[in-house]
Scaffold this motif. Structure first.
Motif, short mmCIF file in Angstrom:
data_model
loop_
_atom_site.label_atom_id
_atom_site.label_comp_id
_atom_site.label_asym_id
_atom_site.label_seq_id
_atom_site.Cartn_x
_atom_site.Cartn_y
_atom_site.Cartn_z
N ALA A 161 0.75 -1.20 0.04
CA ALA A 161 -0.36 0.23 0.15
C ALA A 161 0.85 1.33 0.04
O ALA A 161 1.91 1.31 0.58
CB ALA A 161 -1.05 -0.04 1.35
N THR A 162 0.36 2.20 -0.56
CA THR A 162 1.32 3.37 -0.96
C THR A 162 0.25 4.64 -1.05
O THR A 162 -0.79 4.43 -1.84
CB THR A 162 1.82 3.58 -2.16
N VAL A 163 0.65 5.66 -0.06
CA VAL A 163 -0.30 6.93 -0.46
C VAL A 163 0.03 7.81 -1.61
O VAL A 163 1.26 7.96 -1.66
CB VAL A 163 -0.26 7.88 0.91
N VAL A 164 -0.82 8.36 -2.40
CA VAL A 164 -0.54 8.81 -3.40
C VAL A 164 -1.00 10.39 -3.03
O VAL A 164 -2.06 10.73 -2.75
CB VAL A 164 -1.20 8.46 -4.63
N ASP A 165 -0.16 11.28 -3.32
CA ASP A 165 -0.42 12.56 -3.00
C ASP A 165 -1.31 13.37 -4.03
O ASP A 165 -1.31 13.01 -5.16
CB ASP A 165 0.67 13.63 -2.59
N VAL A 176 -11.44 4.22 -13.34
CA VAL A 176 -10.31 4.33 -14.32
C VAL A 176 -10.86 4.13 -15.53
O VAL A 176 -11.53 3.02 -15.82
CB VAL A 176 -9.22 3.33 -13.81
N ASP A 177 -10.42 4.94 -16.69
CA ASP A 177 -10.78 4.43 -17.92
C ASP A 177 -9.96 3.65 -18.71
O ASP A 177 -9.00 3.16 -17.80
CB ASP A 177 -11.34 6.00 -18.70
N ASP A 178 -10.43 3.17 -20.02
CA ASP A 178 -9.72 2.07 -20.74
C ASP A 178 -8.09 2.73 -21.13
O ASP A 178 -7.50 1.85 -21.20
CB ASP A 178 -10.39 1.78 -22.06
N ALA A 179 -7.96 3.95 -21.01
CA ALA A 179 -6.65 4.60 -21.22
C ALA A 179 -5.80 4.74 -19.97
O ALA A 179 -4.55 5.19 -20.12
CB ALA A 179 -6.67 6.06 -22.03
N GLY A 180 -6.24 4.27 -18.95
CA GLY A 180 -5.44 4.14 -17.64
C GLY A 180 -5.51 5.38 -16.96
O GLY A 180 -4.91 5.75 -15.98
N ARG A 181 -6.38 6.17 -17.13
CA ARG A 181 -6.45 7.55 -16.42
C ARG A 181 -7.65 7.31 -15.46
O ARG A 181 -8.51 6.89 -15.68
CB ARG A 181 -6.97 9.01 -17.42
N ARG A 189 -14.52 20.17 -2.50
CA ARG A 189 -14.32 21.17 -3.54
C ARG A 189 -15.29 21.12 -4.74
O ARG A 189 -15.19 21.86 -5.63
CB ARG A 189 -12.90 20.88 -3.99
N HIS A 190 -16.05 20.19 -4.76
CA HIS A 190 -17.17 20.00 -5.79
C HIS A 190 -16.53 19.78 -7.34
O HIS A 190 -17.02 20.42 -8.33
CB HIS A 190 -18.11 20.93 -5.49
N VAL A 191 -15.40 19.01 -7.32
CA VAL A 191 -14.66 19.06 -8.71
C VAL A 191 -14.38 17.49 -8.77
O VAL A 191 -14.44 16.79 -8.03
CB VAL A 191 -13.46 19.87 -8.54
N VAL A 192 -14.17 17.23 -10.27
CA VAL A 192 -13.74 15.95 -10.57
C VAL A 192 -12.32 16.16 -10.98
O VAL A 192 -11.81 16.85 -11.94
CB VAL A 192 -14.41 15.42 -11.66
N TYR A 193 -11.28 15.36 -10.70
CA TYR A 193 -9.85 15.37 -10.90
C TYR A 193 -9.59 14.39 -11.85
O TYR A 193 -9.90 13.41 -11.66
CB TYR A 193 -8.95 15.09 -9.43
N GLU A 194 -8.85 14.64 -12.71
CA GLU A 194 -8.09 13.62 -13.65
C GLU A 194 -6.83 13.42 -13.29
O GLU A 194 -6.09 14.08 -12.86
CB GLU A 194 -8.11 14.13 -15.10
N VAL A 195 -6.47 11.91 -13.17
CA VAL A 195 -5.26 11.30 -12.51
C VAL A 195 -4.32 10.41 -13.40
O VAL A 195 -4.87 9.70 -14.02
CB VAL A 195 -5.53 10.64 -11.16
N ASP A 196 -3.22 10.91 -13.74
CA ASP A 196 -2.39 10.15 -14.71
C ASP A 196 -1.96 8.79 -13.68
O ASP A 196 -1.15 9.08 -12.93
CB ASP A 196 -1.27 10.94 -15.16
#
Length: 196
Positions: A161-165, A176-181, A189-196
């Motif tokens: 297990a690792t914490v991701v900042d 997670v989508d098919d492209a790995g995002r 904050r009422h937002v959606v973040y895209e994470v690589d």
């Protein structure tokens, strides 16, 4: 008659994981026929941490992810634990979140069994195509995203297990989508973040 049956799992916040079956058949006499069934798969018995279908208990499960057709991981919202479930047999084993373990810090990787219970566990996603495969868990109250690397999927003792900042304040839903995002929602904050 031609018969198609679908089975899917429903996370019931009242301490159960339920399985639902939908059968659809078509014949020339009666036309389209459907039947459904909803039964408790896990969590129907007396309180016990792990065990079989009649004994294991969840406390406010919030997510389920299938590793394959035979195994699923359930995220327990109240206890903050990851539980590995044998889908057919109903056996449940805790793989992470025992209360007497060491805390995680950002970037530090520890065996999954040694990570503290997740705080306000809210979301769960599985990326089978990553190397190694990974489970992603959001902690809405802890403000963290935790990645569980399934080094050997068949041996939970090898999972880490690792914490991701990140910029999130209270991460909740994750997918997670098919492209790995990755896509993470933030309750505060009422937002959606895209994470690589």
């Amino acid at each position: 008659p031609d018969l198609q049956e679908l089975r899917f799992f429903v996370v019931d916040s009242i301490d159960r994981v339920r399985t639902a079956r939908l059968a659809v058949s078509l014949d020339f006499v009666n036309g389209l026929q459907t039947s459904t069934g909803l039964t408790t798969a896990i969590g129907a018995g007396p309180s016990r941490d792990d065990g079989d279908r009649a004994a294991a208990l969840f406390k406010g499960p919030v997510g389920v992810a299938f590793l394959d057709a035979a195994r699923a991981v359930v995220l327990d919202g109240v206890t903050g634990r990851l539980r590995l479930v044998d889908v057919d047999e109903g056996a449940v084993v805790t793989v992470s979140g025992m209360p007497d373990s060491q805390p995680l810090v950002v970037g530090a990787s520890v065996p999954a069994q040694e990570s503290l219970p997740l705080v306000g566990a809210a979301g769960l996603a599985f990326t089978p195509s990553s190397d190694p495969p990974a489970l992603w868990v959001t902690e809405a109250d802890g403000g963290r995203l935790v990645r569980f690397d399934l080094v050997d999927v068949d041996a939970p003792a090898t999972w880490t297990a690792t914490v991701v900042d990140g910029p999130w304040a209270a991460p909740a839903g994750i997918d997670v989508d098919d492209a790995g995002r990755g896509w993470v929602t933030d309750r505060v904050r009422h937002v959606v973040y895209e994470v690589d």
